[in-house]
Design an enzyme around this catalytic site. Sequence first.
Site, PDB file in Angstrom:
ATOM      1  N   ASP A 199     -39.150 126.060   2.924  1.00 44.70           N
ATOM      2  CA  ASP A 199     -38.650 125.333   4.099  1.00 44.70           C
ATOM      3  C   ASP A 199     -37.513 126.105   4.770  1.00 44.70           C
ATOM      4  OD1 ASP A 199     -38.507 123.296   5.918  1.00 44.70           O
ATOM      5  OD2 ASP A 199     -37.487 121.895   4.593  1.00 44.70           O
TER       6      ASP A 199
ATOM      7  N   LEU B 235     -50.515 138.568 -11.272  1.00 43.34           N
ATOM      8  CA  LEU B 235     -50.027 137.349 -10.619  1.00 43.34           C
ATOM      9  C   LEU B 235     -51.106 136.723  -9.730  1.00 43.34           C
ATOM     10  CD1 LEU B 235     -47.588 135.526  -9.678  1.00 43.34           C
ATOM     11  CD2 LEU B 235     -47.285 137.176  -7.815  1.00 43.34           C
TER      12      LEU B 235
ATOM     13  N   HIS C  10     -40.766 132.110  11.418  1.00 38.24           N
ATOM     14  CA  HIS C  10     -41.993 132.110  10.607  1.00 38.24           C
ATOM     15  C   HIS C  10     -42.378 133.542  10.210  1.00 38.24           C
ATOM     16  CE1 HIS C  10     -42.389 127.907  10.960  1.00 38.24           C
ATOM     17  NE2 HIS C  10     -42.773 127.865  12.223  1.00 38.24           N
TER      18      HIS C  10
HETATM   19  C1  FPP Z   1     -40.966 125.603   7.028  1.00 37.25           C
HETATM   20  O1  FPP Z   1     -40.119 125.981   8.029  1.00 37.25           O
HETATM   21  C2  FPP Z   1     -42.075 126.467   6.834  1.00 37.25           C
HETATM   22  C3  FPP Z   1     -43.350 126.228   7.272  1.00 37.25           C
HETATM   23  C4  FPP Z   1     -43.816 125.134   8.109  1.00 37.25           C
HETATM   24  C5  FPP Z   1     -44.422 127.087   6.897  1.00 37.25           C
HETATM   25  C6  FPP Z   1     -44.131 128.177   5.930  1.00 37.25           C
HETATM   26  C7  FPP Z   1     -44.632 129.368   6.551  1.00 37.25           C
HETATM   27  C8  FPP Z   1     -44.249 130.620   6.265  1.00 37.25           C
HETATM   28  C9  FPP Z   1     -43.326 130.966   5.175  1.00 37.25           C
HETATM   29  C10 FPP Z   1     -44.709 131.741   7.073  1.00 37.25           C
HETATM   30  C11 FPP Z   1     -46.132 131.729   7.359  1.00 37.25           C
HETATM   31  C12 FPP Z   1     -46.959 131.985   6.210  1.00 37.25           C
HETATM   32  C13 FPP Z   1     -48.200 131.503   6.123  1.00 37.25           C
HETATM   33  C14 FPP Z   1     -49.080 131.913   4.988  1.00 37.25           C
HETATM   34  C15 FPP Z   1     -48.721 130.540   7.164  1.00 37.25           C
HETATM   35  P1  FPP Z   1     -39.845 124.917   9.158  1.00 37.25           P
HETATM   36  O2  FPP Z   1     -40.537 125.378  10.379  1.00 37.25           O
HETATM   37  O3  FPP Z   1     -40.223 123.566   8.698  1.00 37.25           O
HETATM   38  O4  FPP Z   1     -38.289 125.061   9.271  1.00 37.25           O
HETATM   39  P2  FPP Z   1     -37.269 123.950   9.781  1.00 37.25           P
HETATM   40  O5  FPP Z   1     -37.418 122.781   8.864  1.00 37.25           O
HETATM   41  O6  FPP Z   1     -35.961 124.644   9.655  1.00 37.25           O
HETATM   42  O7  FPP Z   1     -37.659 123.661  11.194  1.00 37.25           O
END
Ligand code: FPP
Length: 230
Positions: A9, A120, A26
């Site tokens: 997150d 892994l 992202h």
């Molecule tokens: C949370 O950040 C993260 C996500 C919604 C997706 C996780 C995605 C990645 C680590 C990168 C992409 C990788 C793939 C495999 C798709 P948020 O956007 O919820 O952050 P915030 O809560 O600060 O807004």
Amino acid sequence: MEHIAIIMDGNGRWAESRGLTRSDGHKAGADNISRIADAAREFGIKYLTLYAFSTENWKRPPAEVAFLMKLVSEITEGRLPDMMKNNVRLRTIGRTEDLPLPARKSLLKCIKETENNTGLTINIALSYGGRAEIVDAVNKIISEKGPGAKIDEKEFAKYLYAPDIPDPDLLIRTSGELRLSNFMLWELSYSEIYVTETHWPDFDKAEFQKALDSFGKRKRRFGGVVSETK
Ligand code: FPP
């Protein structure tokens, strides 16, 4: 310690605090996956499950969803040579049939090519929901066994998305929220939980080590009497 699950997150907040776009966040988050996978290999972890996209994330603005789906293709294709070199296997859990075709194709190719790798296992949760997983399992059971069948927990667990992977020993959540967000509701029943304020793109090997150190001090009881963690 065989299996670590991570709720990655805070990409958006990481980007915002730097005056960058959510997409930049992202991208930085995606880049961090390989760093953490390298650390996991060094730490001798067998399974790393990463919450990348939830069943609820489809509600995000279409441009953000499209960007994340493009990242899925880019990472899986771009990282395939490294995965082969490092003996890493890729798997997914979730309703991946809902993903756009290019993302599905890249994933299938990567899953197929890495299926005999024995190091892994990176298990990516995509279009994943813990409730959806339980409902999908129930529907599979009804269609296989008929509506009157009686089953126990052990039998039920065979119908989850990755029945051969042991339950996570540890759940790590970055960016400070104290909730499960519909992640692995069945599998996390007895997992230890570690939450850090650090946003996912900044979660590095040293932070990872801190989480493992914290786990090492826990006494897991599984509802019974004390046993030391290992
Ligand atoms: C949370 O950040 C993260 C996500 C919604 C997706 C996780 C995605 C990645 C680590 C990168 C992409 C990788 C793939 C495999 C798709 P948020 O956007 O919820 O952050 P915030 O809560 O600060 O807004």
